[in-house]
Write a protein that holds these residues in place. Structure first.
Motif, mmCIF file in Angstrom:
data_model
loop_
_atom_site.group_PDB
_atom_site.id
_atom_site.type_symbol
_atom_site.label_atom_id
_atom_site.label_comp_id
_atom_site.label_asym_id
_atom_site.label_seq_id
_atom_site.Cartn_x
_atom_site.Cartn_y
_atom_site.Cartn_z
ATOM 1 N N THR A 31 0.840 -1.176 0.014
ATOM 2 C CA THR A 31 0.108 0.069 0.041
ATOM 3 C C THR A 31 0.757 1.359 0.029
ATOM 4 O OG1 THR A 31 -1.597 -1.283 1.281
ATOM 5 C CG2 THR A 31 -1.909 1.085 0.980
ATOM 6 N N PRO A 32 0.927 2.127 -1.253
ATOM 7 C CA PRO A 32 1.859 2.882 -1.101
ATOM 8 C C PRO A 32 1.345 4.324 -0.276
ATOM 9 C CG PRO A 32 0.639 2.969 -3.155
ATOM 10 C CD PRO A 32 0.217 1.671 -2.466
ATOM 11 N N SER A 33 2.011 4.948 0.156
ATOM 12 C CA SER A 33 1.679 6.158 1.221
ATOM 13 C C SER A 33 2.359 7.452 0.491
ATOM 14 C CB SER A 33 2.095 6.070 2.508
ATOM 15 O OG SER A 33 3.349 5.578 2.918
ATOM 16 N N ALA A 34 2.016 8.505 0.436
ATOM 17 C CA ALA A 34 2.237 9.905 -0.241
ATOM 18 C C ALA A 34 1.860 10.941 0.729
ATOM 19 C CB ALA A 34 1.986 9.953 -1.588
ATOM 20 N N PRO A 35 2.781 11.587 0.871
ATOM 21 C CA PRO A 35 2.575 12.847 1.834
ATOM 22 C C PRO A 35 1.686 13.731 1.176
ATOM 23 C CG PRO A 35 4.760 13.138 0.735
ATOM 24 C CD PRO A 35 4.169 11.891 0.264
ATOM 25 N N ALA A 36 0.712 14.540 2.056
ATOM 26 C CA ALA A 36 -0.229 15.435 1.888
ATOM 27 C C ALA A 36 0.100 16.502 0.923
ATOM 28 C CB ALA A 36 -0.860 15.960 3.005
ATOM 29 N N ALA A 37 1.495 16.881 0.981
ATOM 30 C CA ALA A 37 2.077 17.928 0.228
ATOM 31 C C ALA A 37 3.581 17.720 0.212
ATOM 32 C CB ALA A 37 1.681 19.406 0.686
ATOM 33 N N TRP A 38 4.203 18.401 -0.743
ATOM 34 C CA TRP A 38 5.746 18.465 -1.064
ATOM 35 C C TRP A 38 6.386 19.135 0.267
ATOM 36 C CZ3 TRP A 38 7.480 14.682 -3.427
ATOM 37 C CH2 TRP A 38 6.750 14.169 -4.317
ATOM 38 N N PRO A 39 7.187 18.836 0.927
ATOM 39 C CA PRO A 39 7.602 19.539 1.990
ATOM 40 C C PRO A 39 8.012 21.156 1.670
ATOM 41 C CG PRO A 39 8.986 17.630 1.986
ATOM 42 C CD PRO A 39 7.901 17.472 0.939
ATOM 43 N N GLU A 40 8.438 21.216 0.684
ATOM 44 C CA GLU A 40 8.959 22.737 0.424
ATOM 45 C C GLU A 40 7.635 23.551 -0.145
ATOM 46 O OE1 GLU A 40 9.527 20.137 -3.545
ATOM 47 O OE2 GLU A 40 10.285 20.050 -1.136
ATOM 48 N N LEU A 41 6.397 22.988 -0.447
ATOM 49 C CA LEU A 41 5.330 23.628 -0.710
ATOM 50 C C LEU A 41 4.297 23.646 0.580
ATOM 51 C CD1 LEU A 41 4.812 22.271 -4.207
ATOM 52 C CD2 LEU A 41 5.899 24.277 -3.565
ATOM 53 N N GLN A 42 4.682 23.196 1.628
ATOM 54 C CA GLN A 42 3.540 22.912 2.694
ATOM 55 C C GLN A 42 3.374 24.304 3.077
ATOM 56 O OE1 GLN A 42 5.077 19.927 5.548
ATOM 57 N NE2 GLN A 42 4.299 18.373 4.235
ATOM 58 N N GLU A 43 4.360 25.107 3.354
ATOM 59 C CA GLU A 43 4.167 26.453 4.003
ATOM 60 C C GLU A 43 3.534 27.675 2.876
ATOM 61 O OE1 GLU A 43 7.681 27.675 5.803
ATOM 62 O OE2 GLU A 43 7.502 26.171 7.140
ATOM 63 N N LYS A 44 3.685 27.222 1.791
ATOM 64 C CA LYS A 44 3.461 28.088 0.600
ATOM 65 C C LYS A 44 2.000 28.115 0.033
ATOM 66 C CE LYS A 44 8.160 28.401 -1.285
ATOM 67 N NZ LYS A 44 9.131 28.252 -2.527
ATOM 68 N N ALA A 45 1.537 26.861 0.009
ATOM 69 C CA ALA A 45 0.217 26.638 -0.777
ATOM 70 C C ALA A 45 -0.620 25.440 0.090
ATOM 71 C CB ALA A 45 0.355 26.532 -1.967
ATOM 72 N N ALA A 46 -1.634 25.445 0.024
ATOM 73 C CA ALA A 46 -2.488 24.279 0.693
ATOM 74 C C ALA A 46 -2.333 23.298 -0.196
ATOM 75 C CB ALA A 46 -3.899 24.666 1.100
ATOM 76 N N PRO A 47 -2.246 21.705 0.451
ATOM 77 C CA PRO A 47 -2.692 20.676 -0.645
ATOM 78 C C PRO A 47 -3.703 20.882 -1.250
ATOM 79 C CG PRO A 47 -2.734 20.158 1.878
ATOM 80 C CD PRO A 47 -2.376 21.448 1.893
ATOM 81 N N SER A 48 -3.739 20.018 -2.345
ATOM 82 C CA SER A 48 -4.871 19.723 -3.194
ATOM 83 C C SER A 48 -5.972 18.845 -2.553
ATOM 84 C CB SER A 48 -4.596 19.295 -4.557
ATOM 85 O OG SER A 48 -3.907 18.035 -4.248
#
Length: 252
Positions: A31-48
């Motif tokens: 079961t692949p797991s992916a982060p909700a957002a890329w680390p460098e974008l977590q502070e710039k934009a909300a995850p899709s």
């Protein structure tokens, strides 16, 4: 007789125990797991966020464009990459059926018919007529075989074949999605270029009309040569956009 009776249950129990054995451990799909957002974008934009409504299978029909629908159908029917992916999927399914058939008994039936007449000299005549007349000869055989999958070899091969079929299905689905997206994207770009061309041609008509008015005003003495030159430059600037747009339209 006693030895035969006690040996039969032991043999049957050993056979059942061996048939329960299977080569290798069971495969568990990860079961692949992916982060909700890329680390460098977590502070710039909300995850899709995922869409609540699934995408329609024939999503291009939502545009209500008969030409787009016809082009997509034509691409699906004639695209060679999609045909290759479909052939590979059919091959995988046929191979899976061939491998799975080893799990079941095989039956082979042969039949033959011949009409013959033997000589009475030195030959055996199965008809018993001594070579005096012709006879009908019917032949047939029935063969049944079954390989007991003691170590689970066939089962493992079937599991591998199922995985190959799933891979082929995903590959074909990927090719199909790419084909549909590329066809729709190219068509939408074409319509955009055509719309831009229409606007540019309208602007060219307006610029030429302004140039004529400027020349008339110059003849009447209410405009200068600078006004005419500026109107002519505007016409030339609009005309310069046409070749690029027309070339792009031809490419699309």
């Amino acid at each position: 007789m006693k030895l035969a009776r006690t040996g039969t249950p032991l043999l049957l129990g050993a056979t059942l125990a061996l048939s329960a054995c299977t080569l290798g451990p069971d495969f568990h799909k990860p079961t692949p797991s992916a982060p909700a957002a890329w680390p460098e974008l977590q502070e710039k934009a909300a995850p899709s966020q995922p869409q609540s409504t699934p995408l329609e299978a024939r999503w291009w029909e939502t545009f209500h464009d008969a030409q787009l629908t016809a082009l997509i159908q034509r691409a699906v029917d004639r695209n060679l990459d999609l045909q290759i992916a479909t052939s590979r999927l059919m091959q995988s399914r046929a191979l899976r059926m061939s491998i799975a058939s080893a799990q079941y008994p095989s039956v082979d039936v042969n039949a033959g018919y011949s009409r013959a007449r033997n000589s009475a000299e030195g030959l055996s005549d199965p008809s018993g007529k001594g070579g005096k007349s012709a006879f009908n000869l019917w032949q047939g055989d029935f063969v049944a075989a079954w390989e007991l999958d003691l170590w689970g070899r066939v089962r493992r091969e079937v599991e591998a074949a199922d995985a190959s079929v799933e891979v082929a299905e995903n590959d074909r689905q990927g090719v199909l999605l790419s084909l549909l997206a590329e066809t729709a994207s190219t068509y939408i770009q074409l319509r955009s270029v055509q719309s831009t061309l229409g606007v540019v041609r309208e602007n060219l008509d307006v610029s030429r009309h302004s140039l004529r008015l400027s020349q008339m005003r110059l003849n009447d003495g209410v405009a200068t040569n600078l006004d005419v030159a500026q109107a002519a430059a505007q016409v030339a600037a609009v005309e310069a956009r046409l070749p690029t747009l027309e070339e792009r339209q031809a490419q699309l």
